[in-house]
Design an enzyme around this catalytic site. Sequence first.
Site, PDB file in Angstrom:
ATOM      1  N   HIS A 256       0.834  -1.206   0.000  1.00 21.08           N
ATOM      2  CA  HIS A 256       0.000   0.000   0.000  1.00 21.08           C
ATOM      3  C   HIS A 256       0.870   1.258   0.000  1.00 21.08           C
ATOM      4  O   HIS A 256       0.675   2.161  -0.828  1.00 21.08           O
ATOM      5  CB  HIS A 256      -0.903  -0.028   1.233  1.00 21.08           C
ATOM      6  CG  HIS A 256      -1.835   1.139   1.348  1.00 21.08           C
ATOM      7  ND1 HIS A 256      -3.148   1.090   0.945  1.00 21.08           N
ATOM      8  CD2 HIS A 256      -1.635   2.397   1.813  1.00 21.08           C
ATOM      9  CE1 HIS A 256      -3.712   2.263   1.160  1.00 21.08           C
ATOM     10  NE2 HIS A 256      -2.813   3.079   1.688  1.00 21.08           N
ATOM     11  N   GLU A 257       1.823   1.313   0.916  1.00 23.22           N
ATOM     12  CA  GLU A 257       2.677   2.504   0.993  1.00 23.22           C
ATOM     13  C   GLU A 257       3.596   2.623  -0.223  1.00 23.22           C
ATOM     14  O   GLU A 257       3.931   3.734  -0.642  1.00 23.22           O
ATOM     15  CB  GLU A 257       3.497   2.482   2.286  1.00 23.22           C
ATOM     16  CG  GLU A 257       2.663   2.511   3.562  1.00 23.22           C
ATOM     17  CD  GLU A 257       1.676   3.669   3.634  1.00 23.22           C
ATOM     18  OE1 GLU A 257       1.962   4.745   3.055  1.00 23.22           O
ATOM     19  OE2 GLU A 257       0.620   3.497   4.265  1.00 23.22           O
ATOM     20  N   HIS A 260       1.876   4.646  -2.817  1.00 20.65           N
ATOM     21  CA  HIS A 260       2.052   6.085  -2.569  1.00 20.65           C
ATOM     22  C   HIS A 260       3.453   6.534  -2.978  1.00 20.65           C
ATOM     23  O   HIS A 260       3.631   7.570  -3.636  1.00 20.65           O
ATOM     24  CB  HIS A 260       1.851   6.382  -1.085  1.00 20.65           C
ATOM     25  CG  HIS A 260       0.432   6.357  -0.622  1.00 20.65           C
ATOM     26  ND1 HIS A 260      -0.559   7.111  -1.196  1.00 20.65           N
ATOM     27  CD2 HIS A 260      -0.156   5.663   0.395  1.00 20.65           C
ATOM     28  CE1 HIS A 260      -1.698   6.912  -0.557  1.00 20.65           C
ATOM     29  NE2 HIS A 260      -1.489   6.024   0.402  1.00 20.65           N
ATOM     30  N   GLU A 286      -4.460   7.807  -3.178  1.00 19.53           N
ATOM     31  CA  GLU A 286      -4.984   6.556  -2.644  1.00 19.53           C
ATOM     32  C   GLU A 286      -5.332   5.576  -3.759  1.00 19.53           C
ATOM     33  O   GLU A 286      -5.260   4.358  -3.570  1.00 19.53           O
ATOM     34  CB  GLU A 286      -6.210   6.833  -1.769  1.00 19.53           C
ATOM     35  CG  GLU A 286      -6.632   5.686  -0.887  1.00 19.53           C
ATOM     36  CD  GLU A 286      -5.615   5.331   0.187  1.00 19.53           C
ATOM     37  OE1 GLU A 286      -5.748   4.236   0.783  1.00 19.53           O
ATOM     38  OE2 GLU A 286      -4.687   6.128   0.446  1.00 19.53           O
TER      39      GLU A 286
END
Length: 491
Positions: A256-257, A260, A286
């Site tokens: 997830h990170e 980003h 996101e």
Amino acid sequence: MSAYDELMSFERETGALAQVAGRLGWDQETMMPRGAADQRSEELAAMESVLHARRTDPRIGDWLEAAAGEALDEEGAAQLRHIRRSYERANRVPAKLASDLARLTSRAHRVWAEARADDDFAAFAPVLAEVVQLKREEGAALAAGGDVYDALLDDYEPGASAVQLAEMFGALRPRLVALRQAVLDKPQPAPLEGTFDEQAQMKLSRMVAKTFGYEMARGRLDKSVHPFTAGSGDDVRITTRTNALDPFNCLYSTIHEVGHACYEQAIRGGYRFTPLGQGVSMGVHESQSRIYENQLGRSRAFTGWLYERMTELFGDLGIGGAEAFYAAVNRIHNGYIRTEADEVQYNLHVLLRFDLERALIAGDLEVADLEAAWNERFAKDFGFAVDKPSDGVLQDVHWSAGLFGYFPTYSLGNVYAGCLNKALRAAEPDLDAQLAAGDLEKATGWLRDNVQQYGGLYEPRAVIEKACGEAPSEAPLLDYLEAKFGALYGL
């Protein structure tokens, strides 16, 4: 130098200072000595005072007026659009309020972390009440007579309104609730069980991060209470967390990170330290983290590759093969924690927070009543009671940081990710074969070319529409979820 050149030189210095302030925040979350908290609050407040003074410098208004008459290309016009918006917003917020907020939220973060560890909402409530009051004041100053919550939301998703988002979320809810109920009525696949060495989890997380294209030479992976991404350009840092009983928490927080971080690393180098040199909105940001984590990272194809890597590192997982591993990764299960929620229920967690924080900012809900309101809403939405504050109202860092208006961008990002996934699969019909081989180059390359490289060049919805060839809607996300989990659960 032209007025535009002088303005951009000034902006780049401001942008560099903002990166320094961001690094202080990263250090606070990862390596700062516990006893340095009060000093760090003063350091952050001082940096915010300097940044606020620069962002409200009267010369910016003069430069903007003069530059408006210059012949500028698309990038130049976009820079002025962002600078003008930021300048107007910054001038509405008194310098003392900006400094007070920076000092308070730094202190509030420390209080939140301790209260969360002690499962004691009452210890956090007083400082949260102070944060809410200052955010109401900030929102009122920004709104200039308009909607206070929308003014705060605009910091994270320019051009969006709570009414528009509530309408979109209202369209999401019925099909999500129906899918959730249908899945929970079915027998559940076996979860992954056992104990998984936390250092080995970090080793695998670094391998997976590189597989998804994260450049470690321009970043680093550390641990924190709440995973996050900090920085841009050539210094983009991510954190994750480990749990010996749940390696998926670490792995998918990392992926997830990485979504980003790859966005920030991919933005055109010429935009460095300027308004275009960062993600255009948190909703678009996101969308990158969610498509990396879910549509790519939790796909049947990629989990087959991940299963092999995990067995190499941890030995026999006792799960019965790659297909059972895929089912375990995507297992629908009741749980308290938003960041650990499955794809079907994740947005229900976000909608709870969206409604509660709107009520807090509007004054319809006070902090003293927040825990009870959270627990009541959670039981209504999920069908079981919150067991402790750290699994409920204390689980997220956002309110301690004053990030009111941030939560709805998570669900908006899911919607955008659904649209991007549809377009990506149309562009790469053999995507599953690539994912099964652990080859993310074309998938992440398509996202880099169609979304990430542009940074803040286009407005948020325009970025998604340009990449997908159609206006964003919730339909592709819902269709994807129903197809995926319908097949997994035999619906």
